[in-house]
Design a protein around this motif. Structure first.
Motif, PDB file in Angstrom:
ATOM      1  N   VAL A   1      11.958   7.996  -3.290  1.00  0.00           N
ATOM      2  CA  VAL A   1      10.792   7.292  -2.760  1.00  0.00           C
ATOM      3  C   VAL A   1       9.635   8.249  -2.492  1.00  0.00           C
ATOM      4  CG1 VAL A   1       9.879   6.027  -0.769  1.00  0.00           C
ATOM      5  CG2 VAL A   1      12.031   5.317  -1.821  1.00  0.00           C
ATOM      6  N   LEU A   2       9.921   9.373  -1.851  1.00  0.00           N
ATOM      7  CA  LEU A   2       8.863  10.342  -1.579  1.00  0.00           C
ATOM      8  C   LEU A   2       8.530  11.138  -2.833  1.00  0.00           C
ATOM      9  CD1 LEU A   2       9.676  11.841   1.941  1.00  0.00           C
ATOM     10  CD2 LEU A   2       8.043  10.060   1.336  1.00  0.00           C
ATOM     11  N   GLY A   3       7.261  11.395  -3.019  1.00  0.00           N
ATOM     12  CA  GLY A   3       6.861  12.183  -4.181  1.00  0.00           C
ATOM     13  C   GLY A   3       7.296  13.628  -4.057  1.00  0.00           C
ATOM     14  N   ASN A   4       7.340  14.138  -2.822  1.00  0.00           N
ATOM     15  CA  ASN A   4       7.732  15.520  -2.574  1.00  0.00           C
ATOM     16  C   ASN A   4       9.015  15.533  -1.752  1.00  0.00           C
ATOM     17  OD1 ASN A   4       7.987  18.210  -2.041  1.00  0.00           O
ATOM     18  ND2 ASN A   4       5.992  18.458  -1.050  1.00  0.00           N
ATOM     19  N   GLU A   5      10.164  15.667  -2.421  1.00  0.00           N
ATOM     20  CA  GLU A   5      11.450  15.652  -1.732  1.00  0.00           C
ATOM     21  C   GLU A   5      11.602  16.855  -0.807  1.00  0.00           C
ATOM     22  OE1 GLU A   5      13.614  13.204  -1.808  1.00  0.00           O
ATOM     23  OE2 GLU A   5      12.362  12.060  -3.188  1.00  0.00           O
TER      24      GLU A   5
ATOM     25  N   LYS B   1       4.452   0.597  -1.609  1.00  0.00           N
ATOM     26  CA  LYS B   1       4.039  -0.070  -2.855  1.00  0.00           C
ATOM     27  C   LYS B   1       4.644   0.641  -4.061  1.00  0.00           C
ATOM     28  CE  LYS B   1      -0.026  -1.383  -5.555  1.00  0.00           C
ATOM     29  NZ  LYS B   1      -1.515  -1.378  -5.613  1.00  0.00           N
ATOM     30  N   ARG B   2       4.572   1.974  -4.076  1.00  0.00           N
ATOM     31  CA  ARG B   2       5.110   2.744  -5.194  1.00  0.00           C
ATOM     32  C   ARG B   2       6.630   2.623  -5.281  1.00  0.00           C
ATOM     33  NH1 ARG B   2       1.169   6.485  -3.322  1.00  0.00           N
ATOM     34  NH2 ARG B   2       2.760   7.795  -2.345  1.00  0.00           N
ATOM     35  N   ALA B   3       7.291   2.601  -4.136  1.00  0.00           N
ATOM     36  CA  ALA B   3       8.753   2.484  -4.124  1.00  0.00           C
ATOM     37  C   ALA B   3       9.194   1.165  -4.737  1.00  0.00           C
ATOM     38  CB  ALA B   3       9.274   2.596  -2.691  1.00  0.00           C
ATOM     39  N   GLN B   4       8.456   0.102  -4.461  1.00  0.00           N
ATOM     40  CA  GLN B   4       8.782  -1.212  -5.036  1.00  0.00           C
ATOM     41  C   GLN B   4       8.463  -1.241  -6.523  1.00  0.00           C
ATOM     42  OE1 GLN B   4       7.839  -4.687  -2.159  1.00  0.00           O
ATOM     43  NE2 GLN B   4       6.614  -2.978  -1.363  1.00  0.00           N
ATOM     44  N   ALA B   5       7.376  -0.601  -6.907  1.00  0.00           N
ATOM     45  CA  ALA B   5       6.996  -0.560  -8.327  1.00  0.00           C
ATOM     46  C   ALA B   5       8.032   0.197  -9.150  1.00  0.00           C
ATOM     47  CB  ALA B   5       5.622   0.081  -8.484  1.00  0.00           C
ATOM     48  N   LYS B   6       8.631   1.222  -8.546  1.00  0.00           N
ATOM     49  CA  LYS B   6       9.661   2.008  -9.225  1.00  0.00           C
ATOM     50  C   LYS B   6      11.015   1.305  -9.255  1.00  0.00           C
ATOM     51  CE  LYS B   6       7.818   6.576  -7.946  1.00  0.00           C
ATOM     52  NZ  LYS B   6       8.118   7.797  -7.144  1.00  0.00           N
ATOM     53  N   GLY B   7      11.140   0.222  -8.511  1.00  0.00           N
ATOM     54  CA  GLY B   7      12.418  -0.483  -8.451  1.00  0.00           C
ATOM     55  C   GLY B   7      13.418   0.146  -7.490  1.00  0.00           C
ATOM     56  N   LEU B   8      12.940   1.064  -6.633  1.00  0.00           N
ATOM     57  CA  LEU B   8      13.819   1.717  -5.665  1.00  0.00           C
ATOM     58  C   LEU B   8      14.012   0.864  -4.420  1.00  0.00           C
ATOM     59  CD1 LEU B   8      12.262   5.290  -5.861  1.00  0.00           C
ATOM     60  CD2 LEU B   8      14.370   4.511  -6.953  1.00  0.00           C
ATOM     61  N   LEU B   9      13.103  -0.059  -4.210  1.00  0.00           N
ATOM     62  CA  LEU B   9      13.110  -0.870  -2.994  1.00  0.00           C
ATOM     63  C   LEU B   9      12.605  -2.278  -3.300  1.00  0.00           C
ATOM     64  CD1 LEU B   9      13.295  -0.971   0.177  1.00  0.00           C
ATOM     65  CD2 LEU B   9      10.904  -0.232   0.185  1.00  0.00           C
ATOM     66  N   LYS B  10      13.286  -3.252  -2.736  1.00  0.00           N
ATOM     67  CA  LYS B  10      12.848  -4.645  -2.837  1.00  0.00           C
ATOM     68  C   LYS B  10      12.686  -5.179  -1.418  1.00  0.00           C
ATOM     69  CE  LYS B  10      15.101  -5.728  -7.254  1.00  0.00           C
ATOM     70  NZ  LYS B  10      16.079  -6.620  -7.949  1.00  0.00           N
ATOM     71  N   ILE B  11      11.512  -5.710  -1.128  1.00  0.00           N
ATOM     72  CA  ILE B  11      11.244  -6.263   0.200  1.00  0.00           C
ATOM     73  C   ILE B  11      10.918  -7.743   0.071  1.00  0.00           C
ATOM     74  CG2 ILE B  11       9.841  -6.116   2.291  1.00  0.00           C
ATOM     75  CD1 ILE B  11       9.174  -3.242   1.560  1.00  0.00           C
ATOM     76  N   PHE B  12      11.648  -8.561   0.806  1.00  0.00           N
ATOM     77  CA  PHE B  12      11.412 -10.003   0.811  1.00  0.00           C
ATOM     78  C   PHE B  12      11.110 -10.441   2.241  1.00  0.00           C
ATOM     79  CE2 PHE B  12      14.296  -9.097  -2.690  1.00  0.00           C
ATOM     80  CZ  PHE B  12      13.689  -9.765  -3.746  1.00  0.00           C
TER      81      PHE B  12
ATOM     82  N   ALA C   1       0.832  -1.207   0.000  1.00  0.00           N
ATOM     83  CA  ALA C   1       0.000   0.000   0.000  1.00  0.00           C
ATOM     84  C   ALA C   1       0.862   1.250   0.000  1.00  0.00           C
ATOM     85  CB  ALA C   1      -0.915   0.000   1.230  1.00  0.00           C
ATOM     86  N   SER C   2       0.309   2.320  -0.512  1.00  0.00           N
ATOM     87  CA  SER C   2       0.864   3.663  -0.401  1.00  0.00           C
ATOM     88  C   SER C   2       2.312   3.776  -0.893  1.00  0.00           C
ATOM     89  CB  SER C   2       0.752   4.128   1.057  1.00  0.00           C
ATOM     90  OG  SER C   2       1.074   5.488   1.205  1.00  0.00           O
ATOM     91  N   ILE C   3       3.133   4.480  -0.115  1.00  0.00           N
ATOM     92  CA  ILE C   3       4.500   4.813  -0.516  1.00  0.00           C
ATOM     93  C   ILE C   3       5.359   3.572  -0.727  1.00  0.00           C
ATOM     94  CG2 ILE C   3       6.655   5.891   0.294  1.00  0.00           C
ATOM     95  CD1 ILE C   3       4.938   8.065   1.562  1.00  0.00           C
TER      96      ILE C   3
END
Length: 224
Positions: free
Chosen positions: A160-164, A23-34, A19-21
């Motif tokens: 990751v954040l939309g507004n740096e 989810k978007r961070a993983q979709a962008k490839g900035l973060l991988k969570i296992f 959800a939220s941030i």
């Protein structure tokens, strides 16, 4: 960045991480969570990962063997990789914004979720870089602390954040000391049933950035 979580309750993470941030961070490839189920690394057909403590006492203790096996599979063996293995524990160091910032610069962060009475101390002593506590209280397990650590760390990863700008405002010096100040939005005046008017401070409506900065500075509270 890659984050690996070792837990006996992997199902509790999915709703929050999808959800939220995060989810978007993983979709962008900035973060991988296992998220890894510790029971998958047990050595018996019953998938037992805990046992009674030596010396007696109540509760159960997470065994060293399955955790070692999990770490052996998960940990990236590369001298160039910046990584840390941490475990959640009531005896751990206090988690704060500075530590979250340090974690955000890693290539891999592995979190071992505590459960039951404790984790076998040999895991903490020989296989972990740090033990972390999120506060002076006892929780049922380390799953909630792990989510908090992931959330606080992930939002500090560049992009990751939309507004740096909102992130930069939190840090006011080279020590990355986090501060927070009161925020307001529309409407400018809110009238409660008793008739009292709740107003936004005039300075925030003035357009005077110098005065706004001074007001925020005077009303700032250090997060740690």
């Amino acid at each position: 960045m890659r984050i690996d979580i070792i837990t006996i309750f992997p199902e509790v993470f999915k709703p929050y991480f999808e959800a939220s941030i995060l989810k978007r961070a993983q979709a962008k490839g900035l973060l991988k969570i296992f998220v890894h189920n510790l029971r998958d690394f047990s050595f018996d057909k019953h998938k037992i990962v805990d046992d009674v403590p030596f010396g007696g006492g109540g509760g159960m203790v997470l065994k060293i063997e399955p955790i070692f096996k999990a770490l052996s599979k998960i940990k990236i063996e590369d001298a160039q990789i910046k990584q840390k293995v941490i475990a959640t524990s009531t005896r751990g160091k206090k988690f704060n914004q500075k530590r979250a910032y340090e974690y955000s610069k890693l290539d891999q962060l592995i979190i071992i979720c505590g459960r039951y009475e404790a984790i076998d101390e040999r895991v903490l002593k020989y296989f972990c870089d740090e033990t972390i506590s999120i506060g002076p209280y006892v929780l049922t397990g380390g799953e909630l602390p792990a989510m908090i650590i992931v959330d606080a760390t992930a939002r500090l990863i560049e992009g990751v954040l939309g507004n740096e700008k909102s992130l930069k405002e939190e840090f006011k010096n080279k020590k990355y000391e986090a501060v927070s100040f009161p925020q307001y939005t529309r409407p400018e005046v809110f009238i409660i049933p008793e008739g009292k008017k709740l107003k936004v401070p005039k300075v925030l409506l003035s357009g005077n950035h110098k005065e706004i900065f001074r007001w925020r500075k005077n009303h700032s509270v250090k997060i740690y």
